[in-house]
Design an enzyme around this catalytic site. Structure first.
Site, PDB file in Angstrom:
ATOM      1  N   THR A 263       0.812  -1.291   0.018  1.00 46.48           N
ATOM      2  CA  THR A 263      -0.091  -0.063  -0.095  1.00 46.48           C
ATOM      3  C   THR A 263       1.010   1.403  -0.102  1.00 46.48           C
ATOM      4  O   THR A 263       1.399   1.611   0.942  1.00 46.48           O
ATOM      5  CB  THR A 263      -1.046  -0.117   1.371  1.00 46.48           C
ATOM      6  OG1 THR A 263      -2.009  -1.318   1.372  1.00 46.48           O
ATOM      7  CG2 THR A 263      -1.706   1.334   1.122  1.00 46.48           C
TER       8      THR A 263
ATOM      9  N   LYS B 144       1.630   5.762   7.968  1.00 47.58           N
ATOM     10  CA  LYS B 144       1.939   5.692   6.655  1.00 47.58           C
ATOM     11  C   LYS B 144       0.458   5.947   5.736  1.00 47.58           C
ATOM     12  O   LYS B 144       0.384   6.677   4.846  1.00 47.58           O
ATOM     13  CB  LYS B 144       2.777   4.604   5.957  1.00 47.58           C
ATOM     14  CG  LYS B 144       2.677   4.411   4.440  1.00 47.58           C
ATOM     15  CD  LYS B 144       3.569   3.279   4.053  1.00 47.58           C
ATOM     16  CE  LYS B 144       2.830   1.807   4.386  1.00 47.58           C
ATOM     17  NZ  LYS B 144       1.667   1.396   3.560  1.00 47.58           N
TER      18      LYS B 144
ATOM     19  N   LYS C 253      -7.873   0.849  -1.985  1.00 54.10           N
ATOM     20  CA  LYS C 253      -7.316   0.207  -0.894  1.00 54.10           C
ATOM     21  C   LYS C 253      -7.200   1.498   0.289  1.00 54.10           C
ATOM     22  O   LYS C 253      -7.310   1.281   1.457  1.00 54.10           O
ATOM     23  CB  LYS C 253      -5.849  -0.258  -0.994  1.00 54.10           C
ATOM     24  CG  LYS C 253      -5.186  -0.646   0.122  1.00 54.10           C
ATOM     25  CD  LYS C 253      -5.678  -2.100   0.854  1.00 54.10           C
ATOM     26  CE  LYS C 253      -5.119  -1.959   2.390  1.00 54.10           C
ATOM     27  NZ  LYS C 253      -3.751  -2.699   2.144  1.00 54.10           N
TER      28      LYS C 253
END
Length: 332
Positions: free
Chosen positions: A128, A276, A204
């Site tokens: 990701t 993140k 995502k």
């Protein structure tokens, strides 16, 4: 129209229209896994139950661990010294690294994938990292005549080992056809979002928005229960059965309780992953001029946890930022 499908087991492989990729009918599909962290290692083990797999990680101990798994099935695991060595005979390279920096080094570094991988092969991008990063990688891979499937994964290490991941993919038909047997081995649910790299990352990011906010909300609930002198275990068990329940409350809630115990919570998903990922969410939302106030608040909570030294702890430990370890009824 998105193609959403549930897959179990590998299926026959269609040869890409370019005609350059090896004919899978002539031999077993060869797979490389680059990155043997919490997700990469169980994915390698899963793939090796059916296919020959070469692996690389910067940590030699992780490579040795992968090679010594003793998997049962038609495949095998062979450690490699560099990403270039790992993909030398691979049809599909599964990239399972932490962030853009690691991805760029693995793909385009002096010993990277692009130095040896055969034209027409495909990179399966499971990390990701955000839509823009994958789009840029796709353009650079195309310069080497390599295909890409943007396929970030969700589900955690245990489900990765069982082939029970949720995978959302953005890819063209040729790349998707070549990667399909690998995707089918890893995913119980595969959603093809669109034809372009970056499409999978976009979906995502929405998944991570919800997951990150739900963990933060669960942490607030557990912290409030603790502050009111209630037993968090009872609160979690009760609320998980009703309308206020969520997967994250049921899954992370018990680990939030463990965070206060001497041994702490088992690390299944590091807190800095959500630092993140929530950064990706707020970044792409800002670029799209879409307000995401709850995601922004959750991002700040994870940043506070990181600043408090919890980066390598399980993400459930975020509850200790809201209700510190030494908080007690007497101290209020």
């Amino acid at each position: 129209m998105a193609d959403t499908s549930v897959r179990n087991g590998a299926r026959p492989l269609a040869r890409p229209a370019s005609g350059r990729a090896p004919d899978p009918a002539a031999r077993a599909l060869c797979v490389a896994v680059i990155g043997l962290g919490a997700m990469g290692l169980p994915m390698a083990r899963r793939l090796a139950s059916a296919l020959p797999v070469s692996v690389f990680d910067v940590d030699r101990a992780r490579r040795a661990l992968a090679a010594g798994t003793g998997v049962v099935g038609a495949g095998s695991i062979t450690p490699a010294e560099t990403p270039a060595d790992a993909v030398r005979t691979a049809d599909v390279a599964v990239l399972a690294v932490r962030d853009q920096t690691q991805a760029d080094e693995a793909l385009f570094g002096p010993d990277g994938v692009t130095t040896t991988m055969r034209p027409g092969a495909v990179v399966l991008f499971t990390s990701t990292v955000g839509p823009d990063v994958v789009r840029a990688a796709a353009a650079r891979l195309a310069e080497h005549d390599l295909l890409i499937v943007d396929a970030p994964v969700s589900g955690g290490p245990a489900r990765a080992g069982d082939g029970d991941l949720l995978i959302v993919a953005g890819a063209g038909e040729a790349a998707l056809a070549l990667a399909r047997p690998v995707l089918d081995l890893l995913a119980s649910t595969l959603t093809v979002v669109g034809p372009n790299p970056g499409d999978g990352q976009a979906l995502k990011a929405i998944n991570q928005l919800l997951a990150g906010v739900h963990i933060a909300a669960a942490a607030e609930a557990v912290a409030l229960a603790r502050g009111l002198g209630l037993d968090p275990r009872t609160v979690i068990d009760s609320l998980s059965r009703g309308a206020a329940g969520s997967f994250m409350l049921s899954d992370r809630g018990p680990r939030m309780v463990q965070a206060y115990e001497e041994e702490g919570a088992e690390v299944r998903s590091r807190l800095d992953i959500f630092v993140k990922d929530m950064g990706i969410v707020t970044g792409i939302a800002g670029a799209a001029h879409v307000p995401v106030p709850l995601a922004a608040a959750a991002e700040q909570l994870y940043l506070m946890g990181e600043r408090a030294g919890l980066a390598a702890q399980d993400d459930s430990s975020i509850v200790t930022v809201l209700s510190p370890l030494q908080t007690s009824k007497e101290s209020r």
